[in-house]
Design a protein around this motif. Structure first.
Motif, PDB file in Angstrom:
ATOM      1  N   ARG A 147      48.449  38.463  43.955  1.00  0.00           N
ATOM      2  CA  ARG A 147      49.106  37.595  42.959  1.00  0.00           C
ATOM      3  C   ARG A 147      49.163  36.133  43.374  1.00  0.00           C
ATOM      4  N   ASN A 148      48.857  35.830  44.638  1.00  0.00           N
ATOM      5  CA  ASN A 148      48.861  34.452  45.111  1.00  0.00           C
ATOM      6  C   ASN A 148      47.460  33.899  45.366  1.00  0.00           C
ATOM      7  N   LEU A 149      46.450  34.684  45.050  1.00  0.00           N
ATOM      8  CA  LEU A 149      45.074  34.264  45.275  1.00  0.00           C
ATOM      9  C   LEU A 149      44.718  33.097  44.352  1.00  0.00           C
ATOM     10  N   TYR A 150      44.161  32.024  44.946  1.00  0.00           N
ATOM     11  CA  TYR A 150      43.758  30.889  44.101  1.00  0.00           C
ATOM     12  C   TYR A 150      42.296  30.497  44.287  1.00  0.00           C
ATOM     13  N   ASP A 151      41.630  31.013  45.321  1.00  0.00           N
ATOM     14  CA  ASP A 151      40.221  30.683  45.532  1.00  0.00           C
ATOM     15  C   ASP A 151      39.473  31.959  45.879  1.00  0.00           C
ATOM     16  N   LEU A 152      38.568  32.394  44.984  1.00  0.00           N
ATOM     17  CA  LEU A 152      37.814  33.632  45.176  1.00  0.00           C
ATOM     18  C   LEU A 152      36.326  33.333  45.070  1.00  0.00           C
ATOM     19  N   ASN A 153      35.610  33.604  46.142  1.00  0.00           N
ATOM     20  CA  ASN A 153      34.173  33.335  46.172  1.00  0.00           C
ATOM     21  C   ASN A 153      33.403  34.651  46.246  1.00  0.00           C
ATOM     22  N   LEU A 154      32.688  34.958  45.159  1.00  0.00           N
ATOM     23  CA  LEU A 154      31.858  36.159  45.064  1.00  0.00           C
ATOM     24  C   LEU A 154      30.392  35.796  44.840  1.00  0.00           C
ATOM     25  N   SER A 155      30.031  34.590  45.161  1.00  0.00           N
ATOM     26  CA  SER A 155      28.677  34.116  44.894  1.00  0.00           C
ATOM     27  C   SER A 155      27.657  34.796  45.811  1.00  0.00           C
ATOM     28  N   ASN A 156      26.407  34.785  45.351  1.00  0.00           N
ATOM     29  CA  ASN A 156      25.294  35.304  46.144  1.00  0.00           C
ATOM     30  C   ASN A 156      25.502  36.755  46.576  1.00  0.00           C
ATOM     31  N   ASN A 157      25.813  37.575  45.588  1.00  0.00           N
ATOM     32  CA  ASN A 157      25.869  39.017  45.771  1.00  0.00           C
ATOM     33  C   ASN A 157      24.880  39.662  44.807  1.00  0.00           C
ATOM     34  N   ARG A 158      25.128  40.919  44.464  1.00  0.00           N
ATOM     35  CA  ARG A 158      24.306  41.612  43.467  1.00  0.00           C
ATOM     36  C   ARG A 158      25.186  42.145  42.346  1.00  0.00           C
ATOM     37  N   ILE A 159      26.211  41.405  42.016  1.00  0.00           N
ATOM     38  CA  ILE A 159      27.193  41.873  41.043  1.00  0.00           C
ATOM     39  C   ILE A 159      26.570  41.932  39.652  1.00  0.00           C
ATOM     40  N   GLU A 160      26.673  43.091  39.036  1.00  0.00           N
ATOM     41  CA  GLU A 160      26.162  43.262  37.679  1.00  0.00           C
ATOM     42  C   GLU A 160      27.234  43.726  36.709  1.00  0.00           C
ATOM     43  N   TYR A 161      28.424  44.019  37.226  1.00  0.00           N
ATOM     44  CA  TYR A 161      29.493  44.544  36.374  1.00  0.00           C
ATOM     45  C   TYR A 161      30.845  44.022  36.846  1.00  0.00           C
ATOM     46  N   ILE A 162      31.642  43.520  35.886  1.00  0.00           N
ATOM     47  CA  ILE A 162      33.022  43.119  36.154  1.00  0.00           C
ATOM     48  C   ILE A 162      33.911  43.794  35.128  1.00  0.00           C
ATOM     49  N   HIS A 163      34.854  44.588  35.592  1.00  0.00           N
ATOM     50  CA  HIS A 163      35.764  45.285  34.680  1.00  0.00           C
ATOM     51  C   HIS A 163      36.649  44.279  33.950  1.00  0.00           C
ATOM     52  N   MET A 164      36.979  44.580  32.713  1.00  0.00           N
ATOM     53  CA  MET A 164      37.787  43.678  31.895  1.00  0.00           C
ATOM     54  C   MET A 164      39.135  43.359  32.542  1.00  0.00           C
ATOM     55  N   LEU A 165      39.671  44.298  33.324  1.00  0.00           N
ATOM     56  CA  LEU A 165      40.984  44.110  33.954  1.00  0.00           C
ATOM     57  C   LEU A 165      40.866  43.753  35.437  1.00  0.00           C
ATOM     58  N   ALA A 166      39.685  43.359  35.868  1.00  0.00           N
ATOM     59  CA  ALA A 166      39.449  43.118  37.292  1.00  0.00           C
ATOM     60  C   ALA A 166      40.364  42.043  37.874  1.00  0.00           C
ATOM     61  N   PHE A 167      40.685  41.010  37.078  1.00  0.00           N
ATOM     62  CA  PHE A 167      41.477  39.893  37.589  1.00  0.00           C
ATOM     63  C   PHE A 167      42.884  39.844  36.980  1.00  0.00           C
ATOM     64  N   LYS A 168      43.370  40.967  36.518  1.00  0.00           N
ATOM     65  CA  LYS A 168      44.652  40.969  35.803  1.00  0.00           C
ATOM     66  C   LYS A 168      45.823  40.569  36.699  1.00  0.00           C
ATOM     67  N   ASP A 169      45.736  40.818  38.013  1.00  0.00           N
ATOM     68  CA  ASP A 169      46.813  40.449  38.933  1.00  0.00           C
ATOM     69  C   ASP A 169      46.608  39.080  39.560  1.00  0.00           C
ATOM     70  N   ASN A 170      45.484  38.449  39.275  1.00  0.00           N
ATOM     71  CA  ASN A 170      45.138  37.187  39.943  1.00  0.00           C
ATOM     72  C   ASN A 170      45.410  35.987  39.039  1.00  0.00           C
ATOM     73  N   THR A 171      46.580  35.946  38.469  1.00  0.00           N
ATOM     74  CA  THR A 171      46.903  34.949  37.444  1.00  0.00           C
ATOM     75  C   THR A 171      47.019  33.525  38.005  1.00  0.00           C
ATOM     76  N   LYS A 172      47.085  33.378  39.332  1.00  0.00           N
ATOM     77  CA  LYS A 172      47.155  32.039  39.935  1.00  0.00           C
ATOM     78  C   LYS A 172      45.781  31.525  40.358  1.00  0.00           C
ATOM     79  N   LEU A 173      44.750  32.278  40.040  1.00  0.00           N
ATOM     80  CA  LEU A 173      43.401  31.898  40.455  1.00  0.00           C
ATOM     81  C   LEU A 173      43.002  30.559  39.841  1.00  0.00           C
ATOM     82  N   ILE A 174      42.492  29.668  40.684  1.00  0.00           N
ATOM     83  CA  ILE A 174      42.061  28.334  40.253  1.00  0.00           C
ATOM     84  C   ILE A 174      40.542  28.181  40.361  1.00  0.00           C
TER      85      ILE A 174
END
Length: 332
Positions: A147-174
């Motif tokens: 809930r306090n996460l503000y910087d998330l780096n997922l670049s340069n992976n092989r991500i092909e799917y993100i669930h609709m609720l994946a970031f529901k707890d990360n409301t402080k993400l900038i």
């Protein structure tokens, strides 16, 4: 040909057994099965340097998250840097006791999957870097309770799917970095809860259209990078609620027509720059009302962007985009 690996850890050694398969059939066991030992030096714990509550490995010795179990005191460490190591999986039990952790850097490893609830107890985590790994999907409980996460780096992976609720707890993400993955529009709609998001990088993916629901709730978004995708179509009212937007990169796509309905805004706090060069566009294919809109600056020629770097508009975005990086990367 694939390689199957099992690791067995003792106090002093790690024994790794490999079995080689060809066409999913195990070959002659006596020929293909072998072992080797990777010896932990006696001063192994001393290689884990802790300074100012920040943990780093001060040698070229490659680590896994399991190696953190050698540490006796974990609850006061605030930062862990394990970039460029041998981490293949992330186990919840390996991180559970780091209650004070605010920064976790796991870039340039071999992580393929993040188990549900892995970071659940890292309630103080603010920065998480998982870039340059082999992650394929982001599920509903991947980032649960951060809930306090503000910087998330997922670049340069092989991500092909993100669930609709994946970031529901990360409301402080900038800051959210999703560039250089293999995302397609049907599996990229996980942003409805990120109302504080300011920077979103979706460049270098496989997006071929923009839905009006993708960015609908991102009222505080300032920088949106969509360049180097395969975008051919932008839905009506796709950015209608992005009232704080300053910069939209849409260059290097497959756009052939730009309509005013695609760039309709309820209101704009500042002038918004939209890069459109290296598409299939010609000036006449851009709606005249857009070209005459003082709140929008359409950059149809990459030469114009060089002048933009010197402008006051760009200075407002310095905290998000570095001038030299911008110039080197986006100007061909």
């Amino acid at each position: 040909m694939a390689i199957d690996c099992e690791a067995h850890q003792s106090n002093t050694t790690i024994d790794k057994s490999f079995i080689v398969y060809d066409n999913n059939e195990e070959l002659d066991y006596t020929y293909c099965h072998f072992k080797f030992e990777e010896v932990r030096p006696k001063n192994f714990v001393d290689m884990l340097c802790i300074e100012n509550k920040k943990l780093k490995c001060k040698s070229d010795f490659k680590l896994t998250l399991t190696d953190l179990n050698y540490l006796k005191k974990k609850d006061d460490i605030e930062s862990i840097d394990l970039n460029m190591n041998m981490i293949i999986c992330i186990n919840k039990l390996d991180l559970d006791q780091f209650n004070s952790l605010t920064e976790l850097f796991l870039a340039n490893n071999f992580i393929e999957k993040i188990s549900p609830n892995t970071f659940e107890n890292l309630i103080n985590l603010k920065t998480l870097n998982l870039s340059h790994n082999l992650i394929q999907r982001i599920d509903e409980k991947t980032f649960l309770n951060l809930r306090n996460l503000y910087d998330l780096n997922l670049s340069n992976n092989r991500i092909e799917y993100i669930h609709m609720l994946a970031f529901k707890d990360n409301t402080k993400l900038i800051y959210l970095h999703l560039n250089n993955n293999i995302l397609k529009p049907d599996y990229c709609y996980g942003f409805p809860y990120l109302q504080h998001l300011i920077y979103l990088n979706l460049s270098f993916n496989y997006l071929n259209y923009i839905s009006k629901f993708t960015f609908y709730r991102l009222k505080n978004l300032k920088v949106l990078l969509l360049n180097n995708n395969c975008i051919e179509y932008i839905d009506k009212d796709s950015f209608v609620n992005c009232e704080s937007i300053d910069l939209i990169f849409l260059h290097s796509n497959k756009l052939y027509n730009i309509k005013s309905s695609s760039f309709k805004f309820e209101k704009l706090n500042n002038q918004c720059v939209i890069t459109l060069f290296f598409n299939n566009l010609k000036t006449r294919m851009v709606d005249k009302s857009l070209r005459n809109n003082e709140k929008l600056k359409l950059v149809l020629d990459n030469e114009e962007i060089k002048e933009y770097i010197k402008s006051d508009n760009f200075r407002r975005l310095n905290k998000f985009l570095d001038r030299q990086q911008f110039a080197d990367f986006y100007i061909k």
